[in-house]
Design an enzyme around this catalytic site. Structure first.
Site, PDB file in Angstrom:
ATOM      1  N   LYS A   1      -2.758  -9.815  -0.649  1.00 40.06           N
ATOM      2  CA  LYS A   1      -2.409  -8.937  -1.773  1.00 40.06           C
ATOM      3  C   LYS A   1      -1.384  -7.897  -1.348  1.00 40.06           C
ATOM      4  CE  LYS A   1      -2.032  -6.741  -5.495  1.00 40.06           C
ATOM      5  NZ  LYS A   1      -3.040  -5.974  -6.207  1.00 40.06           N
TER       6      LYS A   1
ATOM      7  N   CYS B   1       1.340  -0.225  -7.306  1.00 38.52           N
ATOM      8  CA  CYS B   1       1.330  -1.416  -6.445  1.00 38.52           C
ATOM      9  C   CYS B   1       2.489  -1.383  -5.471  1.00 38.52           C
ATOM     10  CB  CYS B   1       1.385  -2.685  -7.297  1.00 38.52           C
ATOM     11  SG  CYS B   1      -0.123  -2.989  -8.241  1.00 38.52           S
TER      12      CYS B   1
END
Length: 406
Positions: A201, A255
């Protein structure tokens, strides 16, 4: 029954999606005002398709509360900020949520961490919390990491169609959690170990951050020698093995602007390219501010109060301002003790900065110089209203004569 912990940008859509696909769900958040808003039938942020999904979930029986539930499966989707000095992940919210789960969960429960964390975070912070309460991981508690893979602006579609990664200590538990996500996810779901899931991720977001930094650096090089960076990228991307992203005024959100720092913090002597890339992206709001002053000087403009920033959010067509480049630019300008620029964003209804407007026409009437910081559909559809203005287009969307670019 699934207890989803944390009802923000990730937890709420996940809870709604599961509920609308036949899973019994209770959503929990410590924010009583947020829970009350949901229980009164209103979503807490704007997102394409979210209201319809919310209605479907309510009809399916989803409930919202501030209380943790006694059940066999928990999904933790709380924020994971980073320490801006050490660059390391701050796992305090995840740890607090796990501690609260341990107070109510029965033996045999599965705890799924959806929050994005750096590789090794679950080993360093989550396992000790579980074991401190006398639970044996793998027997009394089953631990899983299922990092989210959605982006504001397209959450509902991406929840349905994006591939997912499930990291688990035990393969059979991983397969059980895979079935849970397969209740709505139409993408491929891969089962692996927890540390690999953590790393993949972070690496995904880091890849994009480095690519954006390359584009931003190209923009600076091309500006220095008066070349068209957009035409250069367009031609380069015709090569079958080249895919350069577009430059912009900075990188925001929770993110791409945050996750790569986890690797810099944990591997400071190794993550050199990542470190420089993040510094390049973080420096773009200052670069835009410099372009504003250069253009003002070129145009003989002296009143910075007649300059307006279009857009406050970190990306187009959302109301999410986390790590917004516009807010970074305003903070930088404030450090230089300069007058505040005028600001307008159609998605931000509440006052969050000085000299903020809530109507496009009123905003344009009070500025001579418009800086397009965010490419909302609204500005794309109203380019004619910029005629006669000085325009600095940070996204290459305005093609009026005389427009300036990065």
């Amino acid at each position: 029954m699934i207890n989803v912990i944390g009802l923000g940008y990730i937890g709420l859509p996940t809870a709604l999606m599961m509920a609308s696909h036949g899973v019994e769900v209770v959503g929990t958040d410590y924010n009583a005002e947020l829970v009350a808003t949901l229980n009164h039938g209103h979503t807490t942020f704007k997102e394409k398709g979210l209201d319809e999904l919310f209605r479907n979930a309510l009809q399916a029986g989803i409930r919202f509360t501030t209380e943790y539930q006694k059940t066999d499966t928990y999904i933790i989707s709380v924020p994971t900020p980073y320490d801006k000095f050490s660059k390391k992940v701050d796992a305090c919210y995840v740890v607090a949520a796990v501690k609260s789960v341990m107070e109510v969960c029965p033996k045999g429960a599965t705890v799924v961490i959806e929050s994005t964390v750096s590789p090794g975070t679950i080993d360093k912070f989550v396992r000790p919390v579980i074991e401190a309460d006398g639970f044996r991981i793998g027997q009394d508690i089953h631990l899983v990491h299922a990092p989210e893979r959605i982006i504001p602006g397209n959450m509902v579609y991406e929840l349905l169609h994006n591939n997912r990664t499930i990291g688990a200590d035990e393969r059979d538990i991983g397969e059980q959690v895979k079935k849970l996500y397969a209740s709505f996810c139409q993408g491929e779901i891969v089962v692996t170990d927890i540390r690999t899931a953590e790393m993949t991720k972070v690496v995904e977001n880091t890849f994009r951050a480095v690519n954006i930094a390359f584009a931003n650096e190209l923009a600076k090089i091309c500006r220095h020698d008066n070349m068209d960076v957009y035409e250069i990228i367009r031609i380069c991307n015709m090569h079958p093995r080249v895919n350069i992203l577009q430059p912009g005024p900075g990188v925001g959100g929770h993110c791409i602007s945050v996750d790569p720092w986890f690797l810099v913090g944990d591997y400071p002597s190794l993550a050199k390219v990542i470190d420089e890339s993040m510094k390049t992206n973080d420096g773009m709001p200052d670069f835009v501010l410099g372009r504003i002053h250069t253009i003002m000087k070129e145009k003989g403009m002296t009143d910075i109060g007649r300059v307006g920033l279009y857009g406050l959010t970190y990306k187009e067509n959302v109301d999410d301002m986390r790590e917004s480049p516009t807010l970074q630019l305003l903070e930088s300008q404030e450090r230089h003790l300069a007058p505040t620029l005028k600001v307008y964003d159609p998605f931000i209804r509440q006052d969050v900065v000085e000299h903020q407007y809530h109507d496009l026409d009123a905003f344009l009437a009070d500025v001579d110089f418009v800086v397009i910081m965010v490419k909302h559909d609204e500005i794309r559809d109203n380019m004619d209203k910029l005629a006669g203005k000085i325009v600095l287009d940070c996204h290459n969307i305005c093609h009026l004569p005389g427009v300036y670019h990065l």
